[in-house]
Design an enzyme around this catalytic site. Sequence first.
Site, short mmCIF file in Angstrom:
data_model
loop_
_atom_site.label_atom_id
_atom_site.label_comp_id
_atom_site.label_asym_id
_atom_site.label_seq_id
_atom_site.Cartn_x
_atom_site.Cartn_y
_atom_site.Cartn_z
N ASP A 162 0.82 -1.15 0.05
CA ASP A 162 0.29 -0.04 -0.06
C ASP A 162 0.71 1.40 0.06
O ASP A 162 2.12 1.17 0.00
CB ASP A 162 -0.95 -0.01 1.11
CG ASP A 162 -0.44 0.15 2.52
OD1 ASP A 162 0.84 0.39 2.78
OD2 ASP A 162 -1.02 -0.35 3.73
N GLU A 165 3.59 1.34 2.34
CA GLU A 165 4.75 0.31 1.83
C GLU A 165 4.36 -0.89 2.87
O GLU A 165 5.55 -1.42 3.44
CB GLU A 165 5.92 0.82 2.22
CG GLU A 165 6.18 2.37 1.32
CD GLU A 165 7.53 2.67 0.87
OE1 GLU A 165 7.80 2.66 -0.22
OE2 GLU A 165 8.06 3.40 1.88
N GLU A 336 7.80 14.20 8.72
CA GLU A 336 6.94 13.26 8.41
C GLU A 336 5.63 13.29 9.27
O GLU A 336 4.57 13.14 8.90
CB GLU A 336 7.74 11.97 8.09
CG GLU A 336 6.65 10.98 7.65
CD GLU A 336 7.55 9.69 7.65
OE1 GLU A 336 7.97 9.21 8.53
OE2 GLU A 336 7.48 9.13 6.35
#
Length: 379
Positions: A162, A165, A336
């Site tokens: 996905d 990952e 992130e």
Amino acid sequence: MDQGLYIKSIQTILASQSEWGSYVASPNFPTYQYCWLRDGSFIAHAMDTAGEFESASAFFKWVGRTIQRFSYKVDEARLRLAAGLPMGKDDLLHTRFTLDGEEVYIDNTWGNFQIDGYGTWLWALNEHVKISGDFSLLQSLKEPIEITLRYLELAWKLPNYDCWEEHPEYLHTYSLSTVYAGFQAAGEMIASGKLNIKTIPVKALATEVLQFILEFAVRNGRLVKYFCPPGEESETRLIGNDGVDASLLAAAMPYQLLSFDDPIFLSTLKKIEEDLHRTGGGVYRYKADVYYGGGEWILLAAWLGWYYASVNQFDKAQALCQWIESQADENGWLAEQVSDHTLYPEHYVPWVKKWGPIAKPLTWSHAMYVILVNALNKG
Ligand code: BGC
């Protein structure tokens, strides 16, 4: 809006762009020294919303060259599938490349087979030509567009990793929605008269993907994160996951698989808001996320804000924008994810030991912030 952070974000993206046109996912994080088609496509789109067309165009040309370099894999994969031969982990197109467009073999366990970036780059390219008016790009990218379409036609029903990952044994609703968007985008580009591809029935394929999603990816009236390839459910294999993933926002914004007022989308959104949006804070990827303890993702907060701005819920979009701005560090960098409210704090340290501190700046985070700011400005 924090004008300083907006400018810094554009600068960070430009600084992350290589001489070949690729964007590095994060310059300071060893594991992310590569260019992902997924991240890169959204980064290029951000640059388009900011009027930085040259940067976006250089990225699309890099994608084109890279896909052409590995197009033999698509032909070989077709033969393997037709002969019923097993598909090796590197037999399909990779999800990330070195900045000069080579495959990455440094970590042999990496889940390279992820189809979503291939749908996403077609979507972003179509947006690029519409926003910039540079339709000439379509002629020069005809071959890689065609290779991508043949690849998606071949691979879209195969289980693959996905967008985070993970979970390679399943089909992922987000990834399928990118395939739908890719076929739709190709249909629009062909309809513009500037792209001449007649051999692939893109409109019919888009409809097929949509019907497949509606048949297999909807449970309890909403989209699910992933599901088993039809016919493969067994007692030893989970039926799938009926929880949501924040990436499912993409089904409406931007891929328009479902309209904003579609009841299936609205139920999916409600579940994302309830389960994954921390009140007054950011957005988690999914409930069971343990990566760096499972923090709030900047890019997903921006994504939810992008959706709100698109449906004129500006207060909510503004609140998310302000939250993101409050997460920038003294360099004006966005990470992130942020770790003040992790879902599984005990998983934070093991990841830091494995890969070092959380990626910062993450180019995709800056890109989604730019997209959100421009969506708010437009409104
Ligand atoms: C994320 C991917 C992303 C990659 C590079 C991974 O941790 O799960 O979505 O493409 O980082 O940013």
